[in-house]
Design an enzyme around this catalytic site. Structure first.
Site, PDB file in Angstrom:
ATOM      1  N   GLU A 183       0.861  -1.208   0.000  1.00  0.00           N
ATOM      2  CA  GLU A 183       0.000   0.000   0.000  1.00  0.00           C
ATOM      3  C   GLU A 183       0.883   1.238   0.000  1.00  0.00           C
ATOM      4  OE1 GLU A 183      -1.982  -1.023   3.746  1.00  0.00           O
ATOM      5  OE2 GLU A 183      -3.678  -1.798   2.620  1.00  0.00           O
ATOM      6  N   CYS A 190     -10.175   0.119   7.928  1.00  0.00           N
ATOM      7  CA  CYS A 190      -9.640   1.399   8.388  1.00  0.00           C
ATOM      8  C   CYS A 190     -10.307   2.573   7.685  1.00  0.00           C
ATOM      9  CB  CYS A 190      -8.129   1.445   8.167  1.00  0.00           C
ATOM     10  SG  CYS A 190      -7.621   1.024   6.501  1.00  0.00           S
TER      11      CYS A 190
END
Lengths: 644, 644
Positions: free
Chosen positions: B316, B412
């Site tokens: 990521e 998240c």
């Protein structure tokens, strides 16, 4: 009258372009790979392949090294040696091969079994994991090597060993209830058994090949059952794995029901090759139809312009129709070689120039591009767009190497190149009934055994740099038969002359067929136009939208950073480019390069990442070089598709 | 005189565009997420987050569920609840939050420690794997929640618990030899401790934040030492792992020496935010300079036009300069939110419009685009180009979803969107010395506590559909001070009027600063031109070569298959497009869509994969919709960058 179409095995290449490749394979690649197989190439990953055989033969102590299918590298090397010895006898090389064969035969078990992994590392676990462990795959390569070596030297030692192994395999696999109703996770033995049948005439091998092909994909699925028997444990990790992905190895459906090329590309094309073999030998039209569908799926929807196949490195696999990214590409060398195997067999099944077009495309671009000009460095992945920084810093492109590598831990590709090039002669012609088909234009001497007697063919060719082809036909005596010349897909116009006289011709499935009474020494001149072509992709290929590629003759061209200011993406060709050709002494082999005016919008005086569109550009000279020569200068960007 | 620049906390949004987002978060997202945290959303992956706290509190039996950092989802939800209660009291919601806080406090250990994973699953192994286990990250989120909830309600229960936890952490980490000279694998506590310091005035928290920031990246590397102490065992797999990649969590170098944004994007921007906080509080010019360098690295070389950051899903992470692929993109929602945090703090450090430009870009595009119009579906990855078949069939693009998902196992992003939108008011203005800076044009009422007394500001804004902004200034009495209005980067021309009279202005770091004696009721009109812009990327961005994007005001536009014939890659804009604007009642919120003539070369009558370039095209109507609204109709292709 020849009953079955044949591939001409007795062809000697004498060609300005190809002889040096053959020479390279003979003089450099085969010796270099011998060193590699013996772990003697400094800086390269060790192979362990010969050592494994020595250990299995009891000649050395030690652990198994390398991948579970390491044996196949030795077999592919031996196969290449066989082909090479056919055309160029070499007693020293033959002695080396005989020594290796001695070791292999020493490693053969009483019952015929040969596999160093299971002999050394997991004795007693034979045939427990066909899905992952490549046992029949390695067996297949051994059979191919045995046939090639036997045909080259007449020596039967390895052939006999291969037959013994095949006989044993026949006792293990089959429809009978006491046998395994299975097949290999990596197809290969299917086509190898056909070769073994042709070399020995033993129909048992043909039956076994047919069994493996037709059993594949039937329910209940063998690989699911096997995985359940193993308690879901895989080979690559000693922990439970998910249910096997049957598409990966093309066992999701009976092969006759398959419409789309899916899964691991090499597995796929090896299997399709065997299907085409069987379709021809058995006159099995249903299987032939499946082959045609799978051929279309690949070549009309899933093939790169370079003849590369396999769009994703995840599973080294096909992804889906028109998904042909240039930068995250896989296009493995072995897959293009397998595509050539498939194409060749389709030509035997039915001579249509589209098969030869693809064969030629893969050969002149993806395959020879994979090898460096010194024969010692290889691409496994053959990209159509390279940005070296991305290969280093973007993990999704790390599999794309901007320079050829010396050897691979999984070194399937280099020996595959060697065996293809050293057997290239047999891809030039096929013969069927009273017609000799010329598919490739490569200077050579061949003998076609027609029913009316042998016909010798001498070919001179100036390809790929020029389009002049000349054939001299030498039947034993005056004879009526036909010669069919492929009109390549890239050729707009071709002129034909027989004995110096212009001749009209009609095309039959892409071939100019000349049936007449031929006298010894008759000549055919076949003048192929080789205008540079600006090629576009089908609009569904998103990656190539607004772009074009340059092709001339069989060669696809590319741009390299060595000739241009980076980024290459800034370069655009004009609407109607005027191409200039010249021989470039600065590149290996003095190839024809193609130049044009172009524009670059890399106006670097504005550092802003995003800014109002300015449409500013400056003129640049665009220089395209043959794709197969990329990566022989300072490493940098490369692209095949150019904004247009 | 205000000594320190401040963010205005007391801002009430009343805006045609934004109020409905605030409403959506309050009325739908917060209640929906509450259900999700309690595993009551049918079809969504269970969260386990509340259940973990109940188990840790001894209120329930069971196993830990979810990811090691699952606690943070509860904290982010509580933080969003705090912000929401600030502007919209809601006794029922407050009661729910109090109940959760009771459970959290029950789960707190004697010594102050709060973490359900280590309480339930690995008691006794606290602080043994800072690299992977997010302990301080979860602590940080708890602190942020505590501060927000305290500021909204005045209730100290969670704040006191957070302080007790911070006090305990301070006994574990620090330069003293008996403490751990470490920091967390996922930065977050650094910025949270600054908030805790500001809420409590306790300098210990500021010192601890400073310690974590300055210790990071020093040699010997803490994560290497820790990994050695663990016998090389990682958390994600119970087997030895390679040496940790320090760049992934930005611990490869002392933060003051870092020049380039590298590694996991969320970790990076959370850390940079804390660095900017400390640079301001400490007047630390060296740290400020590092922030500026890292800001440039992101926004000048590694940011998508939508304000997305993180080019690769592997880790990521940032990849490298100008590597901004649109199709294999990551551009995580949380990372853009973190970029907004960083931008906001840079504005506090030094009001320069470039920070607000990026803040606005991320907010109006990547961030609100991540959430569906119903508030119940989210993108984690925010692509700039979508081909749904590729998302399904090409494994390298499987992380790119063509439709928003109901919830994530690693969830998240949704609570991060909720806490950002419910605190959006504080991003509109900052104040420094005697100047109020207006960064965002969002209808609102605010009070700026200048040294000369409170100044109320009423803003009316027609953004993003129109460029009319009006401010009414209400000091308590006539006062001399300044108001600085940001001239957005996308605005070619802006007209300023005070009390109806046109006023000239000069720009100071991108702001039109008007210093004068203001009387209650004075008005400022700020008329921003909003011509559609054709934007190009820096030529080093290979992915966007030959392409342009359409932007109008803060909004980036995109094309969707719902309005065009696929493939979108076939569509090209003319050299100088003439854009037509209209409100489209067929899309949520009746947005302004932008239309133009264009051409499509998707001429589908030739099935050949490769064919001579034809340059044929047909006229098409191009319709661009705001990027944030993509994916609200029939799933299909989408692209931001259009051939031009």
């Amino acid at each position: 009258m020849i009953q079955n179409p044949i591939s001409l095995q007795e062809v000697r290449i004498a060609d300005e372009f190809w002889s040096k490749y053959e020479e390279l394979v003979r003089g450099t690649v085969i010796p270099y790979q011998w060193e590699a197989l013996n772990d003697r190439v400094p800086g390269a990953e060790p192979s362990y392949a010969i050592r494994n055989f020595r250990i299995a033969a009891g000649l050395e102590e030690g652990e198994f090294g390398g991948l579970v299918f390491q044996d196949s590298d030795v077999a592919k090397w031996l196969e290449a040696v066989g082909y090479s010895l056919s055309s160029h006898p070499d007693p020293e090389l033959e002695r080396l091969a005989d020594e290796v064969i001695d070791i292999i035969v020493k490693a053969q078990h009483e019952d015929g079994y040969i596999n160093t992994y299971f002999t050394i590392k997991e004795p007693g676990r034979r045939w427990t994991n066909l899905l992952d462990c490549h046992e029949l795959y390695c067996a297949g390569h051994l059979m191919e090597a045995a046939v090639a070596y036997y045909q080259a030297t007449g020596k039967r030692k390895l052939l006999d060993a291969a037959c013994r192994y095949a006989d044993y395999i026949d006792t293990v696999f089959g429809p009978e209830p006491d046998k395994l109703q299975g097949y290999d996770g990596h197809q290969e033995i299917e086509l190898a058994l056909v070769k073994l049948y042709k070399a020995t005439g033993n129909e048992k091998y043909l039956r076994l090949s047919r069994y493996f092909i037709d059993q594949r994909g039937r329910k209940p699925h063998f690989f699911i059952q096997e995985w359940e028997r193993r308690g879901h444990i895989g080979y690559w990790r000693q922990e439970p794995t998910g249910e096997p992905d049957l598409k990966y190895n093309q066992s999701h459906l009976p092969v006759r029901e398959q419409d789309a090329a899916v899964g691991h590309a090499v597995r796929a094309v090896y299997m399709y090759s065997a299907m085409a073999d069987l379709a021809l030998l058995d006159g099995d039209e249903e299987l032939a139809e499946a082959c045609r569908r799978l051929w279309s799926s690949i070549t009309e929807k899933q093939m790169y312009i370079t003849g590369g196949i396999g769009s994703t490195h995840h599973g080294e696999a096909f992804s889906f129709d028109y998904d042909l990214p240039n930068d995250t590409v896989y296009a493995e060398t072995c897959a293009s070689i397998g595509l050539i195997f498939f194409a060749h067999r389709m030509l035997l099944l039915e001579p249509r120039s589209e098969y030869a077009d693809v064969l030629e495309r893969a050969l002149y671009n993806n395959v020879i591009g994979s090898m460096s000009q010194d024969g010692k460095h290889y691409f496994y992945v053959n990209p159509l767009e390279v940005w070296p920084e991305a290969s280093r810093h973007n993990p999704g492109r790390r599999h794309v190497k901007p320079v050829r590598q010396p050897w691979f831990g999984c070194s399937c590709c280099p020996p595959n190149v060697a065996r293809l090039i050293s057997s290239l002669g047999r891809y030039i012609y096929t013969a069927k009934d009273d017609t000799i088909y010329a598919h490739l234009y490569i200077g050579s001497e061949a003998t076609a055994p027609l029913s009316c007697g042998d016909v010798r063919l001498e070919q001179q060719s100036s390809l790929p740099w020029d389009g002049a082809v000349k054939l001299t036909v030498r039947p034993e005596r005056e004879q009526r038969f036909a010669i069919a010349l492929r009109l390549p897909g890239w050729c707009g116009e071709a002129r034909l002359a027989v004995n110096g006289q212009a001749v009209d011709y009609a095309l039959e499935h892409g071939y100019a067929r000349i049936e007449r009474v031929w006298s010894p020494g008759d000549t055919i001149e076949w003048e192929l136009s080789m205008e540079p072509l600006l090629i576009q992709a089908h609009p569904y290929v998103r990656a190539n939208a607004g772009k074009a590629a340059i092709q001339r003759g069989p060669l696809v061209y590319c741009l390299e950073e060595a000739d241009h200011e980076a980024p290459l993406s800034s370069i655009a060709l004009p609407g109607k480019p005027v191409f200039r050709l010249r021989r470039d002494p600065g590149l290996p082999g003095h190839p024809v390069v193609i130049e044009s005016e172009g524009n670059s919008d890399a106006v670097a005086d504005d550092p802003r990442l995003y800014r109002p569109s300015m449409k500013r550009s400056k003129p640049v000279r665009v220089k395209a070089i043959p794709y197969f020569l990329w990566g022989n200068r300072t490493p940098g960007e490369m692209c095949v598709w150019i904004r247009s």
